[in-house]
Design a protein around this motif. Structure first.
Motif, PDB file in Angstrom:
ATOM      1  N   MET A 111       0.847  -1.157   0.000  1.00  0.00           N
ATOM      2  CA  MET A 111       0.000   0.000   0.000  1.00  0.00           C
ATOM      3  C   MET A 111       0.897   1.225   0.000  1.00  0.00           C
ATOM      4  O   MET A 111       1.865   1.287   0.731  1.00  0.00           O
ATOM      5  CB  MET A 111      -0.923  -0.018   1.216  1.00  0.00           C
ATOM      6  CG  MET A 111      -1.810   1.188   1.268  1.00  0.00           C
ATOM      7  SD  MET A 111      -3.121   1.111   2.481  1.00  0.00           S
ATOM      8  CE  MET A 111      -4.104  -0.223   1.880  1.00  0.00           C
ATOM      9  N   ASP A 112       0.564   2.172  -0.829  1.00  0.00           N
ATOM     10  CA  ASP A 112       1.273   3.445  -0.852  1.00  0.00           C
ATOM     11  C   ASP A 112       0.561   4.424   0.069  1.00  0.00           C
ATOM     12  O   ASP A 112      -0.660   4.461   0.122  1.00  0.00           O
ATOM     13  CB  ASP A 112       1.287   4.039  -2.264  1.00  0.00           C
ATOM     14  CG  ASP A 112       2.268   3.346  -3.175  1.00  0.00           C
ATOM     15  OD1 ASP A 112       3.258   2.793  -2.664  1.00  0.00           O
ATOM     16  OD2 ASP A 112       2.044   3.362  -4.392  1.00  0.00           O
ATOM     17  N   ARG A 113       1.338   5.220   0.788  1.00  0.00           N
ATOM     18  CA  ARG A 113       0.786   6.226   1.695  1.00  0.00           C
ATOM     19  C   ARG A 113       1.442   7.552   1.364  1.00  0.00           C
ATOM     20  O   ARG A 113       2.657   7.656   1.288  1.00  0.00           O
ATOM     21  CB  ARG A 113       1.092   5.847   3.140  1.00  0.00           C
ATOM     22  CG  ARG A 113       0.568   6.841   4.150  1.00  0.00           C
ATOM     23  CD  ARG A 113       0.994   6.404   5.569  1.00  0.00           C
ATOM     24  NE  ARG A 113       0.419   7.227   6.576  1.00  0.00           N
ATOM     25  CZ  ARG A 113       0.925   8.385   7.011  1.00  0.00           C
ATOM     26  NH1 ARG A 113       2.049   8.842   6.481  1.00  0.00           N
ATOM     27  NH2 ARG A 113       0.324   9.089   7.938  1.00  0.00           N
ATOM     28  N   GLN A 114       0.627   8.567   1.162  1.00  0.00           N
ATOM     29  CA  GLN A 114       1.150   9.886   0.845  1.00  0.00           C
ATOM     30  C   GLN A 114       0.511  10.894   1.800  1.00  0.00           C
ATOM     31  O   GLN A 114      -0.708  11.065   1.813  1.00  0.00           O
ATOM     32  CB  GLN A 114       0.846  10.260  -0.597  1.00  0.00           C
ATOM     33  CG  GLN A 114       1.466  11.573  -1.004  1.00  0.00           C
ATOM     34  CD  GLN A 114       1.260  11.848  -2.484  1.00  0.00           C
ATOM     35  OE1 GLN A 114       0.474  11.198  -3.164  1.00  0.00           O
ATOM     36  NE2 GLN A 114       1.976  12.826  -2.980  1.00  0.00           N
ATOM     37  N   ALA A 115       1.349  11.536   2.619  1.00  0.00           N
ATOM     38  CA  ALA A 115       0.868  12.544   3.569  1.00  0.00           C
ATOM     39  C   ALA A 115       0.964  13.916   2.920  1.00  0.00           C
ATOM     40  O   ALA A 115       1.898  14.206   2.183  1.00  0.00           O
ATOM     41  CB  ALA A 115       1.700  12.495   4.843  1.00  0.00           C
ATOM     42  N   HIS A 116      -0.020  14.744   3.203  1.00  0.00           N
ATOM     43  CA  HIS A 116      -0.065  16.105   2.674  1.00  0.00           C
ATOM     44  C   HIS A 116      -0.076  17.085   3.842  1.00  0.00           C
ATOM     45  O   HIS A 116      -0.896  16.965   4.753  1.00  0.00           O
ATOM     46  CB  HIS A 116      -1.318  16.313   1.824  1.00  0.00           C
ATOM     47  CG  HIS A 116      -1.402  15.402   0.651  1.00  0.00           C
ATOM     48  ND1 HIS A 116      -0.815  15.683  -0.554  1.00  0.00           N
ATOM     49  CD2 HIS A 116      -1.979  14.175   0.506  1.00  0.00           C
ATOM     50  CE1 HIS A 116      -1.046  14.696  -1.400  1.00  0.00           C
ATOM     51  NE2 HIS A 116      -1.753  13.762  -0.771  1.00  0.00           N
ATOM     52  N   ALA A 117       0.832  18.057   3.789  1.00  0.00           N
ATOM     53  CA  ALA A 117       0.869  19.079   4.830  1.00  0.00           C
ATOM     54  C   ALA A 117      -0.324  20.006   4.646  1.00  0.00           C
ATOM     55  O   ALA A 117      -0.810  20.205   3.550  1.00  0.00           O
ATOM     56  CB  ALA A 117       2.167  19.869   4.739  1.00  0.00           C
ATOM     57  N   GLY A 118      -0.782  20.546   5.713  1.00  0.00           N
ATOM     58  CA  GLY A 118      -1.896  21.480   5.634  1.00  0.00           C
ATOM     59  C   GLY A 118      -2.767  21.359   6.851  1.00  0.00           C
ATOM     60  O   GLY A 118      -2.507  20.579   7.762  1.00  0.00           O
ATOM     61  N   PRO A 122      -6.807  20.890   7.695  1.00  0.00           N
ATOM     62  CA  PRO A 122      -6.326  19.777   8.504  1.00  0.00           C
ATOM     63  C   PRO A 122      -5.395  18.878   7.686  1.00  0.00           C
ATOM     64  O   PRO A 122      -5.465  18.860   6.454  1.00  0.00           O
ATOM     65  CB  PRO A 122      -7.613  19.026   8.862  1.00  0.00           C
ATOM     66  CG  PRO A 122      -8.532  19.302   7.717  1.00  0.00           C
ATOM     67  CD  PRO A 122      -8.185  20.704   7.255  1.00  0.00           C
ATOM     68  N   PRO A 123      -4.539  18.129   8.374  1.00  0.00           N
ATOM     69  CA  PRO A 123      -3.655  17.215   7.639  1.00  0.00           C
ATOM     70  C   PRO A 123      -4.487  16.136   6.947  1.00  0.00           C
ATOM     71  O   PRO A 123      -5.557  15.777   7.412  1.00  0.00           O
ATOM     72  CB  PRO A 123      -2.758  16.614   8.721  1.00  0.00           C
ATOM     73  CG  PRO A 123      -3.391  16.950  10.011  1.00  0.00           C
ATOM     74  CD  PRO A 123      -4.340  18.070   9.797  1.00  0.00           C
ATOM     75  N   ARG A 124      -4.000  15.668   5.831  1.00  0.00           N
ATOM     76  CA  ARG A 124      -4.698  14.566   5.158  1.00  0.00           C
ATOM     77  C   ARG A 124      -3.681  13.570   4.642  1.00  0.00           C
ATOM     78  O   ARG A 124      -2.530  13.905   4.392  1.00  0.00           O
ATOM     79  CB  ARG A 124      -5.609  15.074   4.058  1.00  0.00           C
ATOM     80  CG  ARG A 124      -4.958  15.447   2.790  1.00  0.00           C
ATOM     81  CD  ARG A 124      -5.972  16.026   1.789  1.00  0.00           C
ATOM     82  NE  ARG A 124      -5.241  16.752   0.771  1.00  0.00           N
ATOM     83  CZ  ARG A 124      -4.952  16.264  -0.421  1.00  0.00           C
ATOM     84  NH1 ARG A 124      -5.356  15.063  -0.762  1.00  0.00           N
ATOM     85  NH2 ARG A 124      -4.253  16.977  -1.274  1.00  0.00           N
ATOM     86  N   VAL A 125      -4.148  12.346   4.509  1.00  0.00           N
ATOM     87  CA  VAL A 125      -3.313  11.251   4.026  1.00  0.00           C
ATOM     88  C   VAL A 125      -4.091  10.518   2.951  1.00  0.00           C
ATOM     89  O   VAL A 125      -5.284  10.270   3.098  1.00  0.00           O
ATOM     90  CB  VAL A 125      -2.945  10.281   5.178  1.00  0.00           C
ATOM     91  CG1 VAL A 125      -2.128   9.112   4.671  1.00  0.00           C
ATOM     92  CG2 VAL A 125      -2.215  11.010   6.290  1.00  0.00           C
ATOM     93  N   GLU A 126      -3.433  10.196   1.864  1.00  0.00           N
ATOM     94  CA  GLU A 126      -4.045   9.403   0.802  1.00  0.00           C
ATOM     95  C   GLU A 126      -3.383   8.036   0.757  1.00  0.00           C
ATOM     96  O   GLU A 126      -2.163   7.928   0.901  1.00  0.00           O
ATOM     97  CB  GLU A 126      -3.869  10.098  -0.548  1.00  0.00           C
ATOM     98  CG  GLU A 126      -4.636  11.384  -0.675  1.00  0.00           C
ATOM     99  CD  GLU A 126      -4.425  12.058  -2.021  1.00  0.00           C
ATOM    100  OE1 GLU A 126      -3.738  11.470  -2.896  1.00  0.00           O
ATOM    101  OE2 GLU A 126      -4.945  13.167  -2.191  1.00  0.00           O
ATOM    102  N   TYR A 127      -4.189   7.019   0.570  1.00  0.00           N
ATOM    103  CA  TYR A 127      -3.689   5.659   0.455  1.00  0.00           C
ATOM    104  C   TYR A 127      -4.081   5.107  -0.904  1.00  0.00           C
ATOM    105  O   TYR A 127      -5.152   5.424  -1.426  1.00  0.00           O
ATOM    106  CB  TYR A 127      -4.291   4.762   1.539  1.00  0.00           C
ATOM    107  CG  TYR A 127      -3.861   5.129   2.929  1.00  0.00           C
ATOM    108  CD1 TYR A 127      -2.697   4.587   3.465  1.00  0.00           C
ATOM    109  CD2 TYR A 127      -4.596   6.008   3.702  1.00  0.00           C
ATOM    110  CE1 TYR A 127      -2.283   4.918   4.745  1.00  0.00           C
ATOM    111  CE2 TYR A 127      -4.196   6.349   4.986  1.00  0.00           C
ATOM    112  CZ  TYR A 127      -3.040   5.798   5.501  1.00  0.00           C
ATOM    113  OH  TYR A 127      -2.633   6.128   6.760  1.00  0.00           O
ATOM    114  N   ALA A 128      -3.243   4.278  -1.483  1.00  0.00           N
ATOM    115  CA  ALA A 128      -3.541   3.633  -2.760  1.00  0.00           C
ATOM    116  C   ALA A 128      -2.868   2.264  -2.790  1.00  0.00           C
ATOM    117  O   ALA A 128      -1.822   2.062  -2.177  1.00  0.00           O
ATOM    118  CB  ALA A 128      -3.027   4.482  -3.917  1.00  0.00           C
TER     119      ALA A 128
END
Length: 55
Positions: A1-8, A10-16
């Motif tokens: 699984m790939d995990r990509q965190a985004h600053a900001g 609220p914080p958010r994380v995308e998984y693929a």
């Protein structure tokens, strides 16, 4: 699984799914889904029969 965190805020994380994860879904999991579709009623009947005998 790939995990990509985004600053900001609220914080958010995308998984693929990775290619390896997709191969699991497209291979064995798809085959299992077909099997359940074809044999689900039989399976439920067998479980109910077993439960009735256990009483």
């Amino acid at each position: 699984m790939d995990r990509q965190a985004h600053a900001g805020a609220p914080p958010r994380v995308e998984y693929a799914l990775t290619g390896l994860g997709r191969s699991l879904v497209e291979g064995p999991m798809t085959a299992l889904g077909r099997w359940v579709t074809e044999h689900g009623d039989e399976l439920l009947e067998a479980q109910e029969t077993r439960a009735a005998r256990a009483r």
